[in-house]
Scaffold this active site. Structure first.
Site, PDB file in Angstrom:
ATOM      1  N   ARG A 131       0.831  -1.210   0.000  1.00  0.00           N
ATOM      2  CA  ARG A 131       0.000   0.000   0.000  1.00  0.00           C
ATOM      3  C   ARG A 131       0.861   1.255   0.000  1.00  0.00           C
ATOM      4  NH1 ARG A 131      -4.537   0.712   4.531  1.00  0.00           N
ATOM      5  NH2 ARG A 131      -2.714   1.163   5.805  1.00  0.00           N
TER       6      ARG A 131
ATOM      7  N   LYS B   6      -2.704   7.058   1.285  1.00  0.00           N
ATOM      8  CA  LYS B   6      -2.314   7.327   2.671  1.00  0.00           C
ATOM      9  C   LYS B   6      -1.192   8.368   2.659  1.00  0.00           C
ATOM     10  CE  LYS B   6      -2.033   4.687   6.910  1.00  0.00           C
ATOM     11  NZ  LYS B   6      -2.937   5.544   7.663  1.00  0.00           N
TER      12      LYS B   6
ATOM     13  N   GLU C 278     -16.028   7.125   6.578  1.00  0.00           N
ATOM     14  CA  GLU C 278     -15.189   6.379   7.533  1.00  0.00           C
ATOM     15  C   GLU C 278     -14.956   7.239   8.759  1.00  0.00           C
ATOM     16  OE1 GLU C 278     -11.176   5.712   6.014  1.00  0.00           O
ATOM     17  OE2 GLU C 278     -11.038   7.745   5.254  1.00  0.00           O
TER      18      GLU C 278
HETATM   19  N1  PXG Z   1      -8.947   5.269   7.284  1.00  0.00           N
HETATM   20  C1  PXG Z   1      -7.953   6.159   7.453  1.00  0.00           C
HETATM   21  C2  PXG Z   1      -8.144   7.545   6.979  1.00  0.00           C
HETATM   22  C3  PXG Z   1      -6.764   5.774   8.078  1.00  0.00           C
HETATM   23  O1  PXG Z   1      -5.777   6.652   8.234  1.00  0.00           O
HETATM   24  C4  PXG Z   1      -7.696   3.541   8.352  1.00  0.00           C
HETATM   25  C5  PXG Z   1      -8.826   3.991   7.712  1.00  0.00           C
HETATM   26  C6  PXG Z   1      -7.575   2.099   8.750  1.00  0.00           C
HETATM   27  O2  PXG Z   1      -6.683   1.434   7.892  1.00  0.00           O
HETATM   28  P1  PXG Z   1      -5.793   0.165   8.314  1.00  0.00           P
HETATM   29  O3  PXG Z   1      -5.091  -0.203   7.092  1.00  0.00           O
HETATM   30  O4  PXG Z   1      -4.893   0.605   9.428  1.00  0.00           O
HETATM   31  O5  PXG Z   1      -6.750  -0.874   8.747  1.00  0.00           O
HETATM   32  C7  PXG Z   1      -6.630   4.446   8.546  1.00  0.00           C
HETATM   33  C8  PXG Z   1      -5.378   3.985   9.217  1.00  0.00           C
HETATM   34  C9  PXG Z   1      -2.703   6.469  14.014  1.00  0.00           C
HETATM   35  C10 PXG Z   1      -2.867   5.491  12.943  1.00  0.00           C
HETATM   36  O6  PXG Z   1      -1.659   6.458  14.646  1.00  0.00           O
HETATM   37  C11 PXG Z   1      -3.679   5.724  11.852  1.00  0.00           C
HETATM   38  C12 PXG Z   1      -3.832   4.750  10.896  1.00  0.00           C
HETATM   39  C13 PXG Z   1      -3.189   3.581  11.020  1.00  0.00           C
HETATM   40  C14 PXG Z   1      -2.351   3.373  12.094  1.00  0.00           C
HETATM   41  C15 PXG Z   1      -2.180   4.337  13.063  1.00  0.00           C
HETATM   42  O7  PXG Z   1      -3.645   7.236  14.253  1.00  0.00           O
HETATM   43  N2  PXG Z   1      -4.678   5.006   9.874  1.00  0.00           N
END
Ligand code: PXG
Length: 295
Positions: free
Chosen positions: A54, A153, A186
């Site tokens: 990703r 991301k 989301e």
């Molecule tokens: N939506 C957004 C906008 C994100 O930033 C997710 C969904 C979930 O994705 P994953 O692949 O993790 O299942 C994210 C993930 C943090 C932090 O420290 C943020 C994310 C991942 C890990 C840590 O706030 N964002």
């Protein structure tokens, strides 16, 4: 005393207190870069390959050439974890456009900056997982897919941060963002699911939602348990009247949502399907086959 962790920056290791980037780095000046948040459980980096894929996909969209092959990146992540003697960890991978001048032209940035932070994971208390959380649909709309979409991301998280601020000042635990059409997209760093008529639904990425890795796993677990898990448009009404709702994400794992804008979801307690998914997820994150071993 907290130990001074070693941080990887461009192939070198620096103690946390000295791990710094230039004020001319376009990651700082313009949010020009991409990142990943990854977790290691008991010496296994969960879905490392998927996170690396990703990261490189995000980089491709913004035309950022990461100066390491995927394999080199994986090895650098594992080496950083080993240097810090970590088994359970939070991993933040950041690649910025690099140092440039004060104009935004990326052609002035010859070398991307690669940062790997591996830190101890700060476990949330069990309460949100056991009791569920109260969320609020906020006025900040998820960026559409034609701009700084969260499909990528990127280091542009102001959209999420503004959503979080709204939830914070209103006294809620988390924010839920709508897309421009008023459909549920989301959370600010989590994907969202509802259970409706026994089916498990999550908004499509056309709402600007990230293709979450946890989202993907949860859909697979759901199918394995015999539930239908599908991408579907979800309106606020669908959410308010859902049997169950929950967030998914690397940091959050699976967190039940028991209230949205003061409307109780289901009976106001974490739902039975949500709890079943949480149990299965717990097992999967500790399965060596689902990740990459550090040692
Ligand atoms: N939506 C957004 C906008 C994100 O930033 C997710 C969904 C979930 O994705 P994953 O692949 O993790 O299942 C994210 C993930 C943090 C932090 O420290 C943020 C994310 C991942 C890990 C840590 O706030 N964002």
């Amino acid at each position: 005393m907290e130990k001074d962790l070693l941080i990887y920056i461009d192939g070198e290791y620096y103690p946390k207190s000295q791990a710094k980037v230039s004020v001319y780095d376009h990651g700082l000046l313009y949010g020009d870069g991409v990142f990943e948040g990854i977790r290691a459980y008991n010496s296994i980096v969960f879905k490392l390959k998927e996170h690396i894929d990703r990261l490189y996909r995000s980089a491709r969209v913004i035309m950022l050439n990461i100066p390491l092959t995927k394999e080199e990146m994986i090895n650098a992540v594992l080496a950083t974890l080993r240097k810090n003697n970590l088994r359970d960890a939070y991993i933040r991978l950041v690649v910025t456009r690099g140092v440039g001048d004060l104009g935004l032209d990326p052609r002035k940035c010859p070398k991307p900056t690669v940062i790997i932070i591996t830190d101890v994971i700060k476990l949330h208390s069990g309460e949100p997982k056991e009791k569920g959380i109260r969320a609020m649909i906020v006025w900040v709309k998820r960026d559409p897919v034609d701009a700084t979409s969260h499909e990528v991301k990127s280091l542009n998280y102001l959209n999420s941060i503004l959503g979080k601020i709204e939830a914070n000042i209103a006294g809620f635990d988390e924010a839920i963002c709508l897309d421009k059409n008023g459909h549920i997209s989301e959370g600010v760093a989590e994907n969202l699911f509802i259970v409706q008529n026994g089916k498990i639904l999550t908004p499509p990425t056309s709402t600007g939602a990230l293709v979450g890795i946890t989202r993907d796993i949860v859909m697979k677990i759901a199918e394995k348990l015999g539930y239908k898990a599908i991408e579907s448009t979800i309106t606020p009404t669908d959410l308010f009247t859902a049997e169950e709702a929950f967030f998914t994400g690397t940091a959050a794992e699976i967190i039940p949502i028991v209230e949205v804008n003061k409307r109780m979801i289901g009976d106001g307690k974490p739902g039975s399907i949500t709890r079943l998914l949480m149990q299965e997820f717990e097992k999967i994150v500790r399965d060596p086959k689902e990740g990459t071993s550090i040692y």
